[in-house]
Scaffold this active site. Structure first.
Site, PDB file in Angstrom:
ATOM      1  N   HIS A 158       0.984  -1.422   0.591  1.00  0.00           N
ATOM      2  CA  HIS A 158       0.336   0.086  -0.188  1.00  0.00           C
ATOM      3  C   HIS A 158       1.405   1.491   0.124  1.00  0.00           C
ATOM      4  CE1 HIS A 158      -3.817  -2.274   1.926  1.00  0.00           C
ATOM      5  NE2 HIS A 158      -3.444  -2.468   0.435  1.00  0.00           N
ATOM      6  N   CYS A 207       7.523  18.911  -5.985  1.00  0.00           N
ATOM      7  CA  CYS A 207       9.087  18.146  -6.963  1.00  0.00           C
ATOM      8  C   CYS A 207       9.615  18.592  -6.754  1.00  0.00           C
ATOM      9  CB  CYS A 207       8.193  17.468  -8.286  1.00  0.00           C
ATOM     10  SG  CYS A 207       9.555  15.906  -8.872  1.00  0.00           S
ATOM     11  N   GLY A 249      -0.953  -9.974  12.503  1.00  0.00           N
ATOM     12  CA  GLY A 249      -1.816  -8.566  12.981  1.00  0.00           C
ATOM     13  C   GLY A 249      -3.033  -8.429  11.364  1.00  0.00           C
TER      14      GLY A 249
END
Length: 310
Positions: A158, A207, A249
């Site tokens: 993720h 950026c 978990g």
């Protein structure tokens, strides 16, 4: 994080009996799963023989470090649930608000430390590498506590709170600045009465790649976005070769990660679940160890008496 079209071949097969085994075993089989065992001695025997261990972790492994999950009752930042902020649409409509939310999360994480579960995994990886054995951690977490604990072989499906991606040039870069930009200093308070900072786009993180100056966004997978196919391919390869899998978990309800361990189990590989309570996938696994990960995992991954340490 979301449902999406899988390109990885092995991760889309059915999660029930009748699964096709690995290519080396052409015979179909149906696993008749007994009730998962909580016998630590039996698990330790399996652990002692494993050559390549895949450890899949979720929010539960970080909860003991005091990391907010933003799920369930009370899982709000100001008056919004994470699902309302962690979307491409929310960022397009109000990048200042979304950056305040992620700035708050970044600052919180800078004060958090790995707990005994993170440390046990990292120490296990280091120790087994000296024996010609390997450990890979496949995590749904974006907090980098595994990395901070010392884990080297890490797949973050993720993304990471401490990486950014340019919305103009696409460059991905590590970023540990605190604050990430001057305009966010002191911002991001979670109190519901706090007003939005309404920071102009030009003052939000920009950026620095070859003078690009494009607007940066957190390099995390938002709701409605697909996971990185390169990361998924790497996950597939690791799960294909593992001979022991740990699920630590995680509720086993968030896809695609919820498919990983059942698929491994379906080809006959032992899977051990370490979680506070049973999950929808528990019945598919050989072992289940209830309780806090920081308590159950260290003895499970400690040096086995048969290990030869050079």
């Amino acid at each position: 994080m979301c449902l999406f079209q899988f390109t990885a071949r092995r991760l889309v097969s059915q999660a029930h009996c009748g699964l096709k085994a690995s290519s080396s075993n052409k015979q179909k089989f149906c696993l008749e799963m007994a009730r998962p065992s909580s016998n630590m001695a039996d698990f330790r025997e399996v652990f002692a023989k494993a050559k390549h261990i895949a450890i899949i972790t979720g929010a539960g492994v970080s909860a003991e470090s005091g990391v907010p999950t933003f799920r369930g009752a009370g899982g709000f930042w100001r008056k919004w649930e994470a699902q309302e902020l962690a979307t491409p649409g929310a960022f397009a409509r109000n990048p200042s608000r979304v950056w305040e939310f992620y700035h708050y999360r970044r600052e919180v994480m800078l004060s958090k430390h790995p707990n005994p579960a993170h440390i046990a995994i990292a120490e296990c990886e280091k120790r087994l590498s000296k024996q010609g054995r390997s450990v890979v951690v496949i995590t749904q977490n974006i907090d980098e506590l595994h990395r901070k604990a010392g884990t080297k072989h890490l797949l973050e499906i993720h993304g990471s709170l401490f990486k950014t991606r340019c919305t103009s040039c696409g460059n991905v870069a590590a970023n540990y600045k605190s604050p990430i930009c001057p305009a966010l200093a002191g911002k991001g308070a979670p109190d519901p009465d706090t007003e939005d900072a309404a920071i102009p786009v030009e003052d939000l993180p920009q950026c620095e790649e070859d003078g690009c100056k494009g607007l940066l966004r957190p390099h995390v997978v938002w709701f409605g976005e697909a996971l990185d196919p390169g990361v998924l391919t790497a996950v597939e390869k690791e799960l294909d070769i593992c001979d022991l899998c740990l699920v630590v978990g995680t509720s086993s309800v968030v896809y695609p990660a919820a498919m990983f361990a059942p698929q491994v189990s379906a080809r006959g590989v032992p899977v051990a679940e370490f979680n506070m309570e049973p999950t929808p996938a528990t019945h598919r696994f050989r072992f289940h160890f209830p309780g806090p990960c920081g308590t159950t995992l260290p003895p499970a991954l400690a040096r086995h008496e048969t290990e030869i340490i050079s």
